[in-house]
Design a protein around this motif. Structure first.
Motif, mmCIF file in Angstrom:
data_model
loop_
_atom_site.group_PDB
_atom_site.id
_atom_site.type_symbol
_atom_site.label_atom_id
_atom_site.label_comp_id
_atom_site.label_asym_id
_atom_site.label_seq_id
_atom_site.Cartn_x
_atom_site.Cartn_y
_atom_site.Cartn_z
ATOM 1 N N VAL A 1 0.855 -1.193 0.000
ATOM 2 C CA VAL A 1 0.000 0.000 0.000
ATOM 3 C C VAL A 1 0.885 1.234 0.000
ATOM 4 O O VAL A 1 1.725 1.416 0.881
ATOM 5 N N ASP A 2 0.676 2.106 -1.013
ATOM 6 C CA ASP A 2 1.403 3.364 -1.104
ATOM 7 C C ASP A 2 0.390 4.499 -1.267
ATOM 8 O O ASP A 2 -0.533 4.409 -2.081
ATOM 9 N N LEU A 3 0.549 5.555 -0.446
ATOM 10 C CA LEU A 3 -0.387 6.677 -0.499
ATOM 11 C C LEU A 3 -0.041 7.570 -1.674
ATOM 12 O O LEU A 3 1.119 7.953 -1.878
ATOM 13 N N ASP A 4 -1.070 7.916 -2.478
ATOM 14 C CA ASP A 4 -0.870 8.758 -3.650
ATOM 15 C C ASP A 4 -0.634 10.201 -3.223
ATOM 16 O O ASP A 4 -1.364 10.759 -2.392
ATOM 17 N N ASP A 5 0.375 10.825 -3.770
ATOM 18 C CA ASP A 5 0.677 12.253 -3.541
ATOM 19 C C ASP A 5 0.845 12.586 -2.067
ATOM 20 O O ASP A 5 0.558 13.714 -1.642
#
Length: 818
Positions: free
Chosen positions: A412-416
């Protein structure tokens, strides 16, 4: 007036009786004294040896934890305490290699002793008249950690023997005088009483040391009997004192003072003696503890009755027990203590005492828990960090292979997130990350794992999914959907409300054996596929990419099998000098695959570099080359030849690389001067000073160095001047077009000139034509390697092809005529 011997023996009956009785008594007394002296001499010597052995074993047992933890200050305290005992010349604690960790003589710290026994048993190294030297192994959980060595002088022993002999001689002289006086007065009466003394002497000599002469009266015979009895009483008292001294020393050697709590109990578990640390740690005064049972005094109630039964059984069976015990201080506080209990036995094997050692490690345990938190958990979110995730992932992968139930990773990677963090500040960003952690944990089961890798990257690990890959993928995608929905909700950041979207990469693991990093790599790749698809979405790892990864994993496994099953083969490519000699060879690896045949290094070296196999493969090449050098040393035609071995940067930067090279040379009996190590310019980027130190150390032992592929990499002349090189190798990329490309020709000429100016040899790689060789020879390069002479060949063929290698140089004048 002196009496002649005849007058003495044939004179009056009184004189004959006096002389005869004196001689008889003298002989009997000497025999008695000799027997008692021998017995006591032997017993004193045995007891002193037992005392030294007990002390050494006790110190070894007490110092095992300190040796394991390399706590030199604790070991020194133990040594200093033990060295204070009488007649102790020295006390030494060594590690298993013989290095002194603690010594009663501080000047000896760090030295090595090479006279230690091979087997970890208590042994006597020296038993002389002035010194007893013995060692005892330091063991912990059946592991041999080191040695305790004690030197005990024989001063007290010799003093006791001398006093005993002096006392015996004094009594002997007194007895003879009294007997002579008595014989001069009466013969028959004295003879009768002398027989009584003789009988007692015989009984004592036979071992009945309690027998005494029973003669009444106050005449010389009675006094002689009294003196004789007094002598026996004195000897018996001395024997009892030695027994008591042995017991006292045995107890003292076991319960000597240290920073740890130590106390001695009798056979009924009543405390007899405590050390100074006892009051400091437990809070109880010695008088409050003596006579009490340790369990009644300090028991916390945490351990069960079964726990103590197991402890007692271990002490009965093994003579000792050690483990963690929760004890209670006088103020009611409980604390963990690492406890060692040792049974002290008499000569008959009966338990006479128990010696306990308690180390309060409550502070250490608290520190360990704190360190564990720092090491395994993310300090911001208190989620498991990468280290803990990898540990759990390893366990999950093993479980999946065992049970067949697959697992999955969600990356899981948070956008912006960086934009939000830079705009609102790191404090607001940290609050958002904490809320993300809470939401992720709410989306999974308790048995699953949510970890933060760092920044805005999180990983969710799911276990116990379906055995079917497609169904397990569907289950993982369902969880990803919950994650997407949870993380898309607005975030309350105090005075602000912000939204953030995630990109989620999904992969399944557990279907086959693979390295620990592979599932994480796939999930990371799938996450980037999600970002490429527009973000705020999830993507399952592409099966086509999965196939490529699987193929790579299979290759990694096959490489490990190849190393284990000795599928690698060493090939040699000759190195030729202009004077028509084969000067050596370059070692090149080939993989004889059982189904694919001969595999070239270009197909597997890159994978070996990535997965870490390059180091053991490099060690195999190094050892095989050294073995070949040793074989050549006995053959006149090959004894002068060298073998060049390529070493990867990873292998060269191993902390023990120098030891690996020297060990390979020593193990196979190869000359260091025959080994040439080829390094590349890329090695200099990391730490050139470290590279130079290692090269100089190996060069000191005779190993040579060549710079491989010179001119294609870093090429810093500043560093080149500092390197202890012997040879520069012109890369084949310059040699290939040296006749048609002026740039390549100029570079080749420059390398030759540079080598000559620095006093280095130069060799050209990739020489394929006579014209190339002739050009290089005209410009000062007189050593060559390439297909013109031979392709790389197995060692056996190399040895039979020397003439074939030299054929391009025939006739020799060819070079000089061009």
């Amino acid at each position: 007036m002196r009496l002649s011997l005849r007058q003495l023996l044939l004179g009056s009956l009184r004189r004959q009786l006096m002389v005869g009785m004196a001689l008889v008594v003298l002989l009997m007394m000497l025999l008695l004294m000799w027997e008692l002296a021998q017995r006591q001499h032997s017993e004193v010597k045995i007891r002193q040896t037992e005392q030294a052995t007990t002390m050494a074993e006790s110190i070894a047992l007490s110092s095992s934890v300190w040796v394991a933890s390399r706590d030199l200050s604790g070991l020194q305290e133990i040594v200093d305490s033990a060295a204070a005992f009488p007649d102790i010349r020295y006390v030494i604690v060594l590690d298993r290699r013989g290095q002194v960790l603690a010594h009663s003589d501080a000047a000896r710290l760090g030295q090595y002793m090479n006279d230690l026994p091979e087997e970890p048993n208590t042994q006597t190294l020296q038993d002389a008249s002035t010194l007893l030297d013995l060692v005892s192994p330091v063991m912990l959980d059946a592991r041999h950690l080191g040695w305790v060595r004690i030197g005990m002088g024989r001063t007290q022993f010799n003093t006791q023997v001398e006093r005993m002999l002096q006392s015996g001689l004094w009594y002997l002289a007194s007895s003879i005088a009294l007997i002579g006086l008595f014989a001069s007065i009466t013969g028959l009466y004295f003879t009768r009483r002398l027989n009584a003394i003789s009988k007692v002497a015989d009984a004592v000599q036979a071992g009945d040391t309690g027998r005494r002469v029973d003669i009444k009266g106050s005449d010389e015979a009675a006094r002689l009997a009294q003196e004789f009895n007094a002598m026996l009483d004195t000897l018996q008292q001395r024997e009892q004192e030695l027994v008591q001294s042995r017991d006292a020393l045995r107890i003292a050697a076991t319960a000597f003072e240290s920073n740890d709590v130590m106390f001695v109990c009798d056979a009924d578990w009543r405390i007899l003696q405590v050390n100074s640390a006892f009051q400091r740690v437990t809070g109880y005064l010695p008088e409050e503890a003596i006579g009490k049972a340790p369990r009644d005094l300090m028991g916390s109630g945490i351990q069960t009755q079964e726990f103590y039964e197991v402890m007692n059984e271990s002490i009965r069976s093994n003579g000792s027990w050690q483990g963690e015990v929760w004890d209670r201080r006088k103020n009611g506080e409980t604390y963990p203590a690492w406890t060692t209990i040792t049974a002290v036995r008499s000569e008959s094997g009966d338990v006479t005492h128990y010696v306990a050692n308690l180390s309060d490690f409550s502070a250490r345990k608290a520190a360990e828990n704190e360190i564990k938190t720092l090491v395994y958990f993310d300090s911001l979110t208190m989620l498991p960090n990468r280290r803990m995730l990898m540990g759990r992932l390893e366990t999950a992968m093993h479980a999946a292979l065992s049970t067949g139930h697959l697992g999955a990773l969600l990356f899981v990677d948070l956008d912006d997130f960086k934009t939000l963090n830079d705009t609102l500040g790191h404090h607001q960003g940290d609050i958002l990350l904490q809320q993300v952690a809470n939401r992720l944990q709410s989306c999974v089961r308790e048995a699953d794992t949510v970890a933060r890798l760092g920044g805005d990257e999180f990983v969710v690990m799911l276990e116990g999914l379906s055995k079917d890959v497609a169904e397990a993928s569907t289950q993982a995608e369902a969880v990803a959907g919950k994650v997407m929905q949870a993380l898309n909700q607005p975030y309350d950041l105090g005075t602000l409300t912000r939204s953030s979207t995630p990109s989620v990469g999904i992969t399944v693991f557990g279907k086959h054996q693979e390295s620990l990093d592979e599932p994480l790599k796939r999930a990371d790749l799938a996450m980037y596929q999600a970002k490429a698809a527009g973000r705020n979405t999830s993507r399952l790892f592409d099966p086509k990419t999965q196939a490529a990864v699987t193929l790579r994993a299979d290759l990694e496994a096959a490489l490990r099998t190849a190393l284990e099953e000795e599928q690698f083969v060493l090939y040699l490519q000759p190195q030729i000098s202009e004077d028509v000699r084969v000067t050596g060879a370059e070692a090149l690896i080939r993989w004889q695959h059982p189904t694919r045949g001969l595999v070239m290094p270009g197909e597997f070296i890159a994978v070996a570099e990535d997965c870490g196999m390059i180091v053991p493969i490099g060690n195999w090449v190094l050892n095989t080359a050294c073995k070949q050098l040793a074989l050549w040393a006995s053959q006149p035609a090959f004894a002068h030849m060298t073998i060049a071995v390529n070493v990867s940067a990873k292998q060269f930067h191993q902390h023990d690389f120098v030891e690996q090279v020297l060990d390979a040379l020593s193990r196979h009996g190869a000359q260091a001067s025959g080994l040439k190590i080829e390094i590349t310019e890329s090695m200099l980027i990391a730490n050139v000073d470290d590279v130079i130190v290692r090269m100089e150390e190996l060069q000191h032992h005779g190993v040579g160095f060549a710079m491989d592929d010179f001119g294609t990499g870093y090429s810093s002349l500043t560093y080149l001047k500092r390197l202890p090189l012997d040879v520069l190798k012109i890369d084949q990329s310059f040699v290939r077009d040296v006749l048609v490309d002026t740039n390549d020709a100029a570079i080749a000429n420059m390398i030759v000139a540079l080598a000559n100016s620095m006093g280095l040899s130069v060799i050209a790689e990739g020489v394929e034509t006579v014209e190339q060789m002739q050009y290089l020879a005209r410009h000062g390069c007189h050593a060559y390697q390439g297909y013109l002479f031979s392709r790389p060949v197995p060692a056996e063929r190399f040895e039979t092809s020397l003439a074939d290698f030299l054929r391009p140089l025939q006739p020799a004048e060819t070079i000089t005529q061009v």
